[in-house]
Design a protein around this motif. Structure first.
Motif, mmCIF file in Angstrom:
data_model
loop_
_atom_site.group_PDB
_atom_site.id
_atom_site.type_symbol
_atom_site.label_atom_id
_atom_site.label_comp_id
_atom_site.label_asym_id
_atom_site.label_seq_id
_atom_site.Cartn_x
_atom_site.Cartn_y
_atom_site.Cartn_z
ATOM 1 N N GLY A 14 54.777 133.041 20.122
ATOM 2 C CA GLY A 14 54.722 133.337 21.551
ATOM 3 C C GLY A 14 54.987 132.135 22.440
ATOM 4 N N TYR A 208 55.623 112.194 28.029
ATOM 5 C CA TYR A 208 55.466 113.616 28.385
ATOM 6 C C TYR A 208 56.369 114.461 27.482
ATOM 7 N N PRO B 24 54.237 138.663 22.100
ATOM 8 C CA PRO B 24 54.497 138.425 23.521
ATOM 9 C C PRO B 24 54.656 136.930 23.826
ATOM 10 N N VAL B 25 55.529 136.634 24.775
ATOM 11 C CA VAL B 25 55.765 135.233 25.129
ATOM 12 C C VAL B 25 54.683 134.735 26.078
ATOM 13 N N ASP B 26 54.101 133.592 25.739
ATOM 14 C CA ASP B 26 53.104 132.946 26.598
ATOM 15 C C ASP B 26 53.858 132.239 27.728
ATOM 16 N N ARG B 27 53.774 132.759 28.920
ATOM 17 C CA ARG B 27 54.575 132.172 30.015
ATOM 18 C C ARG B 27 54.075 130.790 30.422
ATOM 19 N N ALA B 28 52.821 130.499 30.171
ATOM 20 C CA ALA B 28 52.235 129.182 30.468
ATOM 21 C C ALA B 28 52.663 128.661 31.839
ATOM 22 N N ARG B 31 51.820 124.844 32.890
ATOM 23 C CA ARG B 31 52.572 123.841 32.118
ATOM 24 C C ARG B 31 54.052 123.884 32.481
ATOM 25 N N LEU B 32 54.533 125.096 32.693
ATOM 26 C CA LEU B 32 55.945 125.260 33.048
ATOM 27 C C LEU B 32 56.234 124.621 34.411
ATOM 28 N N PHE B 34 54.473 122.294 35.974
ATOM 29 C CA PHE B 34 54.316 120.844 35.932
ATOM 30 C C PHE B 34 55.527 120.175 35.293
ATOM 31 N N GLY B 35 55.974 120.752 34.181
ATOM 32 C CA GLY B 35 57.109 120.175 33.464
ATOM 33 C C GLY B 35 58.379 120.152 34.303
ATOM 34 N N TRP B 36 58.691 121.281 34.931
ATOM 35 C CA TRP B 36 59.918 121.342 35.726
ATOM 36 C C TRP B 36 59.819 120.505 36.993
#
Lengths: 465, 59
Positions: A14, A208, B24-28, B31-32, B34-36
């Motif tokens: 996932g 990071y 199912p995909v963990d959309r997070a 984290r997403l 922050f990373g972008w």
């Protein structure tokens, strides 16, 4: 340091694959600083009291080391996984700046060669190839877009480093516009502090990427993606070729030639961008109508074209195919060079448009290469094969400036010439691109005798990433 | 994984599956984002700074 092992970076079920591009970009945006060395070049010349060539050697060592480390460390990077290799790249890149700073503070140029050039160059090579094969494994449905995103970062790194470095140098020197004026050159002490600061910042940002990179689980594929569809394209293999075997194939050396010629031709403009636009547009009294500040804007625009081309053209290659897009880079590139040579001096808009398109093809050539390698050789050791291919970049980094400077030296001094003086060098670039175009058309699928028998498609599905 | 991230899971595919990775995909989202943001913000700064000089080309 077990957390750096490939097994510890396996993604859980996932896992969101869109977390991978920022991790890859974190590395490429940092190492892309290599394109922004001109910011402090004059300061280093003054600080060490040496020639332009002596300072230019720092960048040359770094690019040569990039190619060599990518070529010789590619197999290790593939075996160790992206996390460990990105960490090693961060250590080399960060410490390269610190050793370079020591050289600047103590007035020993050889330490800058060793630090930024040799040590940092190793970081460049390992960092450049580290996330690429991982990205292609996460985006098997759009490998060109995935690698375009990361390698775009290498082009974009200079866009960040250039203004950031200027701002930091002004801060360290206590720059006062009223006193220092437009011809201000930073002190060596400020450049030393800049190296220290950048070394620490880049190391942390790259960490990071180290912490967030993941490899997909064996057999993973995007939801709803049917990998059997790729069988329908002759130029996309489902078999695998090792790095050792890849360099025995005609396809590898044709691609090497294509990349070498595409990069050499791009350098033709990049190397001389600033004096070239000034020489192309002169008033009747011989004075250029383009000021140095405007020429700097043109160089900035080329950087954006370089970066955008990496993402846009590489993404487009997923749709129109790798072979066709390289034929576009080389074929259309040759035509645009002809237009530039004969009509560029007549219109600023035409000149800028042609130059930006040519540079976007230059960037696109870099970004599309890993996906092309994956198509031809499979994913088994694509990172290592990519590393070997990057020696073409190192070779072009030496050959390009030699050709361009050699031809221009026979015409006069850049910055004091006219558009007609550039015709020989621009037409030479056309010839190189035409040769590259022919080489590109000769690329055919790899002979089955080079395939890894134990990694044929059925077995690969079990072994996964 | 945070509670917020767990809640952001996409709905499970209907009918179940025997494939352990077809989950199912963990959309997070945190984290997403922050990373972008970490890579996107400096890039936008660099592009805007550069474009501000480019305008002079056509004046």
């Amino acid at each position: 340091m077990n957390w750096l092992d490939r097994s510890r970076s396996l993604a859980p079920p996932g896992f969101n694959r869109w977390l991978i591009p920022p991790a890859a970009l974190a590395v490429h945006l940092c190492i892309g600083q290599a394109y922004a060395t001109s910011v402090y070049k004059s300061a280093l010349i003054g600080h060490f009291d040496v020639s332009q060539t002596a300072i230019g050697v720092i960048f040359s060592i770094a690019i040569v080391m990039l190619g060599l480390s990518a070529a010789f460390m590619g197999t290790w990077v593939e075996r160790s996984g992206p996390r460990k290799s990105m960490f090693v790249a961060a250590c080399f890149w960060g410490s390269g700046f610190l050793v370079g700073a020591a050289g600047i503070f103590t007035g020993q140029l050889w330490l800058v060669y060793l630090g930024y050039g040799f040590i940092g160059g190793i970081g460049l090579g390992i960092g450049y190839i580290s996330p690429v094969s991982t990205l292609m494994k996460w985006f098997p449905d759009r490998p060109g877009m995935a690698t375009g995103m990361a390698i775009m970062g290498f082009g974009g790194g200079a866009l960040i480093a250039s203004p950031l470095s200027t701002a930091l140098l002004k801060t360290f020197d206590g720059f006062d516009p009223a006193v220092d004026g437009a011809n201000w050159i930073a002190s060596g002490d400020a450049v030393g502090k800049l190296f220290l600061t950048l070394g620490i910042i880049y190391f942390l940002v790259m960490l990071y990427g180290v912490a967030n990179i993941r490899v997909p689980a064996p057999g993973w594929k995007p939801r709803g993606w049917d990998d059997t569809r790729i069988r329908s394209t002759a130029m996309v293999t489902r078999s695998h070729v090792s790095a050792a075997n890849a360099i025995k194939t005609r396809q590898f050396w044709l691609l090497w030639t294509v990349l070498f010629l595409n990069v050499t031709a791009g350098i033709g403009i990049l190397e001389q961008a600033s004096p070239m636009i000034q020489d192309f547009f002169r008033a009747e009294n011989g004075v250029s109508t383009v000021s140095a500040a405007v020429a700097a804007g043109f160089v900035g625009l080329l950087s954006i074209g370089n970066m955008a081309g990496r993402f846009a053209w590489s993404s487009a290659s997923d749709v129109i195919g790798r072979k066709r897009i390289y034929m576009l880079y080389l074929g259309a590139g040759a035509v645009f060079y002809v237009v530039l040579a004969f009509f560029g001096g007549g219109s600023m808009l035409l000149f800028v448009a042609m130059a930006v398109l040519i540079i976007s093809f230059y960037g696109g050539g870099f970004a599309t290469a890993p996906a092309y390698l994956k198509d031809l050789f499979g994913t088994f050791q694509v990172g290592a094969i990519h590393g070997r291919l990057l020696t073409a970049w190192s070779a072009a980094g030496i050959a390009g400036p030699l050709i361009v400077n050699g031809l221009l030296d026979a015409q006069g001094k850049p910055g004091t010439m006219s558009a007609a003086n550039y015709t020989p060098v621009l037409l030479t670039m056309v010839a190189l691109l035409v040769i590259g175009f022919v080489a590109s058309t000769l690329v055919k699928p790899v002979d089955a005798k080079f395939h890894e028998p134990e990694l044929e498609p059925a077995a690969t599905a079990m072994k996964g990433a | 994984m945070s509670t917020q991230e767990q809640e952001a899971f996409e709905p499970a595919a209907s009918g179940g599956t025997s494939d352990p990775y077809d989950v199912p995909v963990d959309r997070a989202p945190l984290r997403l984002a922050f990373g972008w943001l970490l890579v996107g913000a400096p890039l936008v700064y660099g592009i805007i700074t550069t474009l501000s000089r480019v305008g002079q080309l056509f004046q």
